[in-house]
Design an enzyme around this catalytic site. Structure first.
Site, PDB file in Angstrom:
ATOM      1  CE  LYS A  76      -3.689   2.015   2.660  1.00 24.84           C
ATOM      2  NZ  LYS A  76      -4.521   2.046   3.856  1.00 24.84           N
ATOM      3  CB  SER A 152      -7.185   4.592   2.870  1.00 22.08           C
ATOM      4  OG  SER A 152      -6.581   4.026   4.020  1.00 22.08           O
ATOM      5  CB  SER A 176      -8.164   1.818   5.805  1.00 20.15           C
ATOM      6  OG  SER A 176      -8.815   3.148   5.870  1.00 20.15           O
TER       7      SER A 176
END
Length: 465
Positions: A76, A152, A176
């Protein structure tokens, strides 16, 4: 069978048996990533991934048994990767290349994973949709390309669901990992506080932790086994005895509390209700004691203002540390809004916001003290359309992702599992929250539900393309 149809565990077994090579596997995924760029899963591709895979093959040939040796992986874009661009989802940091890996990225590299690139994220991870000014397209669920894959960790979820990665690194500050997993029919786990070290993040990110995004519970446990190693000096760090992959058998019936009340004043979405009810039926059939209880605490005015203040404080702190002053003009409107909110806050306001959120979280813990696990929806509704959050973003995001933040604030483990796909072809997930440091028990329960066929093995159209 195409290579991406194998689970991560199966790929590792095939790599060690010399049935496939890491270079072959890496090339397969890189080609798929390029073919499906319109899904918005990746920010940056590692240009030397094939070379890294070739080195992994050399190690495999020598009999090296590193846990993830040769397995392709995405990181990520909130986690620092040495020599590989890390934007934090912000155009203000579009050219930033760290000199060192974050602690967890270092562990994954040491375990032999081949990094294919950085998966898409929202700016500083502050929103539950993945759209930024670094990538031309938002991360969308492969089940409906006009809808966000949440955030996210939206890019990570998109990549795994579309067969662009076997498994992915992700992180979770208020849901997230779990909400993107729900939008993409995946398993996504937020570990207990301290199991995965946040280094080098500061204490103000205490509610956030890294974790796995996967297609199966075994794959999630496999990745967590590598990530769960505390950094030296981690005040909250702890170790799990043994491996998670070896403890996926549940050894006792559990007491499980459940609710679907949103706490926001919004009605529970019918599909969210369905996801919980059908999961409760399966759990009861497996011998667990499932009881519906009232929602312990609501998103009233003080709590909603406190969560907004906390996010504003965090985004301001990250901006102060990372973004040069002359580049703040490149921040997105929502980030600038949070910075403006932060300007109105005193030190006392921040401390009081922490106190309100601590009281909110402790109310949940007290209410479920007699239970082993809590069952709720993951999200209050299906993946939302692109552009849905125009207007009062904070309010709209909270109404949709209302079930997940309390687990972050309380520091307890939580996992999102697939439930079903509705008549419109949109995925829905269920959310299981365990007791502190009982991550292995939560994974074992998830594995039991997987074996009981709580969810079907479904794939989006892009999987077959």
């Amino acid at each position: 069978m195409s290579l991406h149809e194998l689970t991560a565990a199966q790929q590792l077994k095939a790599l060690r048996a010399k049935e496939i090579s890491s270079r072959e596997l890496t090339g397969h995924y890189l080609e798929r990533i390029e073919r499906h760029a319109d899904l918005g899963a990746f920010v940056t591709i590692n240009e030397i991934a094939l070379d890294d895979a070739a080195r992994a093959d050399e190690r495999l040939a020598r009999g090296d048994q590193a846990a993830l040796l040769g397995l392709p992986l995405g990181i990520k874009d909130l986690a620092a990767t040495a020599g590989l661009r890390t934007t934090f989802g912000s155009a203000a940091l579009a050219e930033f290349v760290p000199q060192e890996d974050s602690w967890t990225v270092g562990l994954l590299r040491q375990a032999g994973a081949v990094l294919l690139g950085k998966t898409n994220t929202s700016e500083f991870g502050a929103s539950c949709y993945t759209e930024n000014d670094v990538t031309p397209k938002p991360a969308v669920t492969p089940y409906a390309s006009t809808r966000y894959s949440s955030g996210s960790s939206g890019g990570a979820a998109t990549a795994v669901a579309a067969g662009l990665l076997p498994v992915a690194h992700a992180s979770d500050g208020a849901g997230s990992i779990r909400t993107p997993a729900a939008t993409c029919h995946l398993v996504g786990m937020k570990p207990s506080r301290g199991l995965v070290s946040p280094a080098p993040a500061a204490s103000f990110l205490l509610a956030s932790t890294e974790g796995p995004m996967a297609r199966t519970v075994e794959d999630a446990a496999l990745l967590l086994d590598v990530m769960a190693s505390p950094a030296p000096g981690d005040l909250y760090g702890w170790r799990h005895e043994g491996s998670f992959t070896s403890t996926l058998t549940l050894r006792r019936p559990l007491r499980i509390a459940m609710w679907t009340d949103t706490g926001t004043g919004e009605d529970a979405d019918p599909q969210a209700e369905l996801a919980v009810r059908r999961t409760a039926e399966v759990l009861t059939g497996l011998g667990h004691d499932v009881r519906e209880i009232p929602l312990p605490a609501r998103w009233d005015g003080p709590v909603s203002r406190a969560i907004l203040a906390w996010f504003a404080y965090q985004v301001n702190a990250v901006t102060q540390m990372l973004v040069p002053l002359d580049r703040t003009r490149l921040l997105r409107p929502y980030s600038r809004h949070l910075l403006a909110v932060n300007e109105t806050l005193s030190a006392n306001d921040i401390v009081m916001a922490q106190a309100v959120l601590a009281r909110y979280a402790s109310t949940f813990l007290a209410a479920v003290d007699d239970y082993d696990v809590v069952l709720t929806p993951t999200t209050n509704g299906p993946p939302v359309p692109i552009g849905y959050y125009e207007g009062d973003e904070a309010d709209l995001m909270l109404k949709w992702s209302c079930h997940t933040p309390w687990a972050n604030l309380a520091g307890v483990p939580a996992i999102s599992l697939p439930s079903h796909v509705d008549a419109d072809g949109l995925p829905h997930g269920v959310h299981l929250v365990g007791r502190n440091r009982r991550d292995s028990e939560l994974l074992a329960l998830a594995a039991q539900l997987e074996s009981a066929a709580l969810w079907d093995e479904l794939h989006p159209p892009s999987w077959h393309e």
